[in-house]
Design a protein around this motif. Structure first.
Motif, mmCIF file in Angstrom:
data_model
loop_
_atom_site.group_PDB
_atom_site.id
_atom_site.type_symbol
_atom_site.label_atom_id
_atom_site.label_comp_id
_atom_site.label_asym_id
_atom_site.label_seq_id
_atom_site.Cartn_x
_atom_site.Cartn_y
_atom_site.Cartn_z
ATOM 1 N N GLU A 1 0.841 -1.209 0.000
ATOM 2 C CA GLU A 1 0.000 0.000 0.000
ATOM 3 C C GLU A 1 0.875 1.257 0.000
ATOM 4 N N LYS A 2 1.878 1.293 0.869
ATOM 5 C CA LYS A 2 2.759 2.463 0.950
ATOM 6 C C LYS A 2 3.544 2.647 -0.359
ATOM 7 N N ASN A 3 3.922 1.539 -0.962
ATOM 8 C CA ASN A 3 4.667 1.610 -2.221
ATOM 9 C C ASN A 3 3.812 2.235 -3.324
ATOM 10 N N VAL A 4 2.544 1.843 -3.365
ATOM 11 C CA VAL A 4 1.625 2.412 -4.362
ATOM 12 C C VAL A 4 1.388 3.892 -4.095
ATOM 13 N N LEU A 5 1.212 4.236 -2.823
ATOM 14 C CA LEU A 5 0.938 5.633 -2.461
ATOM 15 C C LEU A 5 2.082 6.558 -2.875
ATOM 16 N N ASP B 1 2.650 6.705 -6.813
ATOM 17 C CA ASP B 1 1.604 7.500 -7.484
ATOM 18 C C ASP B 1 1.865 8.987 -7.293
ATOM 19 N N ALA B 2 2.211 9.357 -6.067
ATOM 20 C CA ALA B 2 2.499 10.773 -5.787
ATOM 21 C C ALA B 2 3.717 11.247 -6.586
ATOM 22 N N LEU B 3 4.728 10.395 -6.639
ATOM 23 C CA LEU B 3 5.942 10.750 -7.379
ATOM 24 C C LEU B 3 5.648 10.901 -8.866
ATOM 25 N N ARG B 4 4.803 10.037 -9.379
ATOM 26 C CA ARG B 4 4.451 10.099 -10.796
ATOM 27 C C ARG B 4 3.797 11.434 -11.141
ATOM 28 N N ASN B 5 3.140 12.030 -10.187
ATOM 29 C CA ASN B 5 2.477 13.321 -10.392
ATOM 30 C C ASN B 5 3.324 14.497 -9.891
ATOM 31 N N ASP B 6 4.592 14.232 -9.620
ATOM 32 C CA ASP B 6 5.513 15.249 -9.116
ATOM 33 C C ASP B 6 5.052 15.874 -7.800
ATOM 34 N N THR C 1 16.023 -1.868 -4.960
ATOM 35 C CA THR C 1 16.809 -0.683 -5.329
ATOM 36 C C THR C 1 15.912 0.487 -5.710
ATOM 37 N N ALA C 2 14.740 0.187 -6.236
ATOM 38 C CA ALA C 2 13.825 1.240 -6.711
ATOM 39 C C ALA C 2 13.483 2.251 -5.634
ATOM 40 N N ILE C 3 13.436 1.835 -4.369
ATOM 41 C CA ILE C 3 13.038 2.785 -3.321
ATOM 42 C C ILE C 3 14.104 3.868 -3.145
ATOM 43 N N TYR C 4 15.360 3.553 -3.468
ATOM 44 C CA TYR C 4 16.429 4.555 -3.352
ATOM 45 C C TYR C 4 16.551 5.400 -4.619
ATOM 46 N N ILE C 5 16.312 4.776 -5.744
ATOM 47 C CA ILE C 5 16.277 5.546 -6.997
ATOM 48 C C ILE C 5 15.145 6.572 -6.940
ATOM 49 N N ASN C 6 13.979 6.127 -6.449
ATOM 50 C CA ASN C 6 12.842 7.039 -6.326
ATOM 51 C C ASN C 6 13.044 8.038 -5.194
ATOM 52 N N GLY C 7 13.717 7.589 -4.129
ATOM 53 C CA GLY C 7 14.013 8.513 -3.030
ATOM 54 C C GLY C 7 14.884 9.655 -3.509
ATOM 55 N N MET D 1 21.295 10.680 2.594
ATOM 56 C CA MET D 1 20.913 9.450 3.275
ATOM 57 C C MET D 1 20.416 8.398 2.287
ATOM 58 N N MET D 2 19.770 8.839 1.208
ATOM 59 C CA MET D 2 19.333 7.886 0.188
ATOM 60 C C MET D 2 20.542 7.141 -0.374
#
Length: 432
Positions: free
Chosen positions: A40-44, A47-52, A73-79, A105-106
């Motif tokens: 759930e948190k990953n989707v949230l 989605d927010a990141l996709r919309n900047d 790894t995606a959580i750090y790339i997105n972070g 920190m990322m």
């Protein structure tokens, strides 16, 4: 402003709970026990990141970092995207510092949980430079990160960090004064090796060549590398080990920048580079330097240059240079080869015309003035092909006169063969 609450939480919880994960891999999805919440948190946050909407992405993303730091790894790339976005969204320097702290920190967490320091360190060094290049107190840290990036990546160092890295070296030397000349040159040497490797093997050769010149220019702003420096410090080393290609390149580059290419040391270094890594431009420059003082050796390098290029214009230029070092028919042969290589090189016609024009004294039989002056008729023909109106006019001024044509029993417009080594057939014309 206090240090990031986010960083404090990560330091006191996530890091403490993950001892021994430094070499863990994050290529697969490592879901925690509470997979449903994590999904759930990953989707949230995605989605927010996709919309900047970086602010909205921050909280669910933080939950994942706390509860599933090795998820993927995606959580750090997105972070990285989240905190870069947050930094760009505000002009408040205090907030930018907090977001920058979190961005760092990322990178640190990605290395700790995913073991990807080689890739991450370049980003971390570059972002540190962008944020702290003007902060004297931070310059040593910036340089340390670039040093580590080079150590881990070697020739695979990304091209975009080359100038920032050299800038960090220069700024540390100038403002922190924490580097000796030897330490500056040591880093410069390593960076130059990377640049030279990528010029020879990389896909962005134009970029790397541009950066090479800029890096050399930046070096001389902190180290006084003049001709005397090269002679005193590098000359003896090269004499001891003349097969040292890296040293030869260093000498060649420094002396080129210092405009001391008349020094024999520059020429010797250039010859060594050409021997090990033959290249058209270098062969040409060595030949030009030797021309007039050692024509036999100059010819050798001009011929090398011809072999090292497929460009018709370059080949023609080298044949023209060879022609200027010869006389008579041997010179003309080179000019004709230039025209065969590149018919647009009309200067070669002018060069042949000058050969003919200047041959009068050597070729005149002094028994038939019209036949003797035929060399000027042939010269005019060459100047005309070259479009050289000035020399056409000079040649015409040396044509036989109408009286001479009549006296020696010729007719204007008749064909006449030029004697001597020239052997051209031309048409009789008069100067009056």
């Amino acid at each position: 402003m206090k240090r990031s609450i986010f960083k404090h939480i990560l330091l006191t919880t996530a890091f403490a709970a993950s001892t021994g994960l430094a070499s863990a891999q994050c290529n697969d999805w490592n879901w925690p026990e509470d997979k449903a919440t994590a999904e759930e948190k990953n989707v949230l946050y995605t989605d927010a990141l996709r919309n900047d909407n970086f602010k909205a992405a921050q909280k669910p993303h933080m939950w994942i970092l706390k509860n599933a730091p090795n998820l993927n790894t995606a959580i750090y790339i997105n972070g990285e995207k989240i905190y870069k976005g947050l930094m760009e969204s505000t002009k408040d320097e205090a907030k930018q510092e907090v977001y920058f702290d979190s961005l760092m920190m990322m990178y640190d967490m990605r290395v700790r949980y995913c073991g990807e320091e080689k890739d991450v360190i370049i980003r971390k060094a570059y972002e540190n430079y962008k944020q702290n290049a003007r902060k004297v107190s931070e310059l040593p840290k910036v340089l340390e990160l670039f040093d580590r990036a080079l150590e881990l990546n070697g020739n695979n160092l990304d091209y975009y960090v080359v100038l920032p890295y050299m800038s960090a070296i220069v700024n540390n030397a100038k403002y922190v004064k924490n580097l000796s000349e030897a330490e500056i040159l040591e880093r410069y040497d390593k960076l130059s090796e990377v640049i030279n490797h990528n010029i020879a093997n990389g896909t962005r050769k134009d970029k790397w060549e541009d950066y090479k010149g800029k890096v050399d220019g930046m070096l001389v702003s902190v180290v006084n590398i003049d001709c005397d420096f090269v002679r005193t410090n590098l000359g003896p080393k090269f004499k001891e080990n003349p097969s040292d290609l890296k040293l030869a390149k260093k000498i060649f580059g420094f002396m080129l920048n210092g405009k001391c290419t008349d020094d024999p040391l520059w020429l010797e270094a250039g010859k060594k580079i050409q021997e090990k890594e033959p290249e058209f431009g270098l062969a040409k420059n060595i030949a030009l330097k030797l021309k007039g003082t050692n024509n036999a050796e100059a010819e050798k390098f001009f011929n090398q240059a011809i072999e090292l290029t497929d460009d018709p214009s370059n080949k023609a230029d080298m044949y023209i240079q060879l022609g200027t070092m010869r006389s008579g028919s041997a010179a003309r042969e080179m000019y004709r080869k230039a025209l065969a290589a590149d018919p647009t090189k009309r200067d070669a016609y002018s060069a042949i015309g000058i050969l003919y024009f200047q041959s009068f004294d050597d070729c005149a039989g002094k028994s038939d003035i019209v036949k003797d002056r035929a060399v000027f008729l042939a010269a005019y023909d060459m100047f005309e092909k070259a479009g050289n109106s000035k020399m056409m006019e000079q040649a015409k001024g040396q044509f036989p006169s109408k009286e001479e044509v009549f006296t020696y029993n010729y007719t204007t417009g008749d064909a006449i063969t030029v004697g001597c080594w020239i052997g051209e057939t031309t048409t009789i014309r008069t100067r009056d």
